[in-house]
Design a protein around this motif. Structure first.
Motif, short mmCIF file in Angstrom:
data_model
loop_
_atom_site.label_atom_id
_atom_site.label_comp_id
_atom_site.label_asym_id
_atom_site.label_seq_id
_atom_site.Cartn_x
_atom_site.Cartn_y
_atom_site.Cartn_z
N MET A 11 0.47 10.78 -4.45
CA MET A 11 1.89 10.18 -4.13
C MET A 11 1.53 8.83 -4.43
O MET A 11 2.83 7.95 -4.51
CB MET A 11 2.57 10.59 -2.78
N VAL A 12 0.69 8.34 -3.95
CA VAL A 12 0.60 6.91 -4.56
C VAL A 12 0.10 7.06 -5.79
O VAL A 12 1.26 5.25 -5.96
CB VAL A 12 -0.79 6.55 -3.71
N GLU A 13 0.27 7.35 -6.50
CA GLU A 13 0.04 6.89 -8.23
C GLU A 13 1.59 7.30 -8.49
O GLU A 13 2.21 6.51 -9.53
CB GLU A 13 -0.66 8.20 -8.51
N LYS A 14 2.53 7.93 -8.08
CA LYS A 14 3.78 8.28 -8.85
C LYS A 14 4.21 6.61 -8.24
O LYS A 14 5.05 6.38 -9.51
CB LYS A 14 4.78 9.53 -7.89
N GLY B 104 7.30 -8.10 -1.69
CA GLY B 104 6.13 -8.11 -2.42
C GLY B 104 5.79 -6.43 -2.93
O GLY B 104 6.17 -5.27 -2.85
N THR B 105 4.28 -6.54 -3.86
CA THR B 105 3.90 -5.28 -2.84
C THR B 105 4.21 -4.44 -1.78
O THR B 105 4.43 -4.28 -0.71
CB THR B 105 2.05 -5.30 -2.94
N VAL B 106 4.20 -2.84 -2.48
CA VAL B 106 4.56 -1.83 -1.38
C VAL B 106 3.07 -1.24 -1.18
O VAL B 106 1.65 -0.89 -1.16
CB VAL B 106 4.80 -0.73 -2.17
N LYS B 107 3.09 -1.42 -0.11
CA LYS B 107 1.59 -1.24 1.36
C LYS B 107 1.91 0.48 1.73
O LYS B 107 3.09 0.69 2.54
CB LYS B 107 1.66 -1.98 2.53
N ILE B 108 0.76 0.61 1.28
CA ILE B 108 1.15 2.18 2.18
C ILE B 108 -1.21 2.81 2.99
O ILE B 108 -1.95 2.78 2.16
CB ILE B 108 0.47 3.56 1.13
N ASN B 109 -0.48 3.45 3.85
CA ASN B 109 -1.51 3.64 4.43
C ASN B 109 -1.98 4.96 4.40
O ASN B 109 -0.60 6.20 4.72
CB ASN B 109 -1.99 3.74 6.09
N ILE B 110 -3.36 5.66 4.50
CA ILE B 110 -3.82 6.65 4.48
C ILE B 110 -4.88 7.72 5.47
O ILE B 110 -5.70 6.62 5.54
CB ILE B 110 -3.75 7.66 2.82
#
Length: 271
Positions: free
Chosen positions: A173-176, A155-161
């Protein structure tokens, strides 16, 4: 170098330190002061540091410890070390002060400039994460040892910053990625982010600021031994440790699905 008996002893040591941290966490005054570099330190940092360093001296005599709280050891001395412990006795001091529960203890054994073992203990949850080179990564909770990753991402790509150290480059990077996948971005403190990647709960953890070795080394091996990758963004290579300034360049930690995502973005994720 580390057998199961020593591994378990180290985990118990970190849990003992975590208990002391929680005692201070519950106080109205955790003894905050500012260090020379204008970063905060608390009673919990110092108590945890002393307990762990004393414990390691008994468990692994002869292996030196390079800690955030004793980081003034000169490189002329450190450069002679082939194996050493690198320790952050309370990673996420700002989170500790903010009382948002996102702090942990980080410990890694460096051998030949690479992590040979890594441990992250989260006092609030009581979970301990560990990895030994070539033997996989595990989470220990409620006296059960479970191999990582725990989840197959979908499902959805999950990104931690990072909550405290993110830049516009992470946002770009998140926008890309969002141009190719649905994305959920979450800010979080401390090395707990590495644990989320290793579990399979998070796909990517980018950081475009330089980091201290004691903040990164344990997460590095835990992510890689769980099936992920960890590399410096500009070189594309895994970092080496025991540098003269004890700094790691901007990096990207990828979970098992994160590796595929990195290679599938049109034009490349890091260009």
């Amino acid at each position: 170098m580390i057998d199961d008996l020593l591994r378990d002893s180290i985990i118990r040591l970190l849990r003992d330190a975590g208990g002391k941290i929680l005692e201070i966490y519950r106080k109205s005054d955790p003894g905050i002061r500012m260090k020379e570099d204008n970063s905060p330190v608390t009673e919990a940092d110092l108590v945890s540091d002393m307990l762990i360093q004393n414990g390691l001296a008994e468990l692994t005599p002869g292996i030196p410890v390079f800690s955030e709280e004793t980081k003034d050891i000169s490189f002329d001395i450190r450069r002679k070390w082939n194996s050493f412990w690198v320790l952050d006795p309370l990673d996420g001091t700002k989170e500790f002060i903010a009382r948002n529960d996102e702090f942990c203890i980080c410990l890694a054994l460096i051998s030949d400039k690479r992590p040979a073992a890594g441990f992250i203990h989260i006092p609030v949850t009581g979970k301990s994460y560990c990895a030994l080179s070539g033997k996989g990564a595990f989470v220990i909770k409620q006296n059960k040892t479970i191999k990582l990753p725990l989840y197959i991402p979908s499902g959805t790509v999950k990104i931690n910053i990072s909550r405290s150290h993110h830049t516009l480059q992470e946002e770009k990077m998140v926008e890309k990625i969002a141009g190719s996948y649905p994305v959920i971005k979450k800010t979080m403190g401390s090395a707990i982010k590495f644990c989320r990647v290793a579990e399979g709960k998070v796909d990517l953890y980018p950081r475009f600021k330089r980091s201290n070795e004691w903040d990164v080394a344990a997460g590095d091996i835990i992510v890689k031994e769980s099936g992920g990758t960890f590399f410096e963004i500009h070189s594309g290579k895994e970092p080496f440790y025991n540098r003269h300034d004890a700094k790691i360049e901007p990096f990207l930690a990828c979970g098992t699905r994160g590796k595929t995502i990195c290679g599938s973005i049109p034009g490349g994720l890091l260009t």
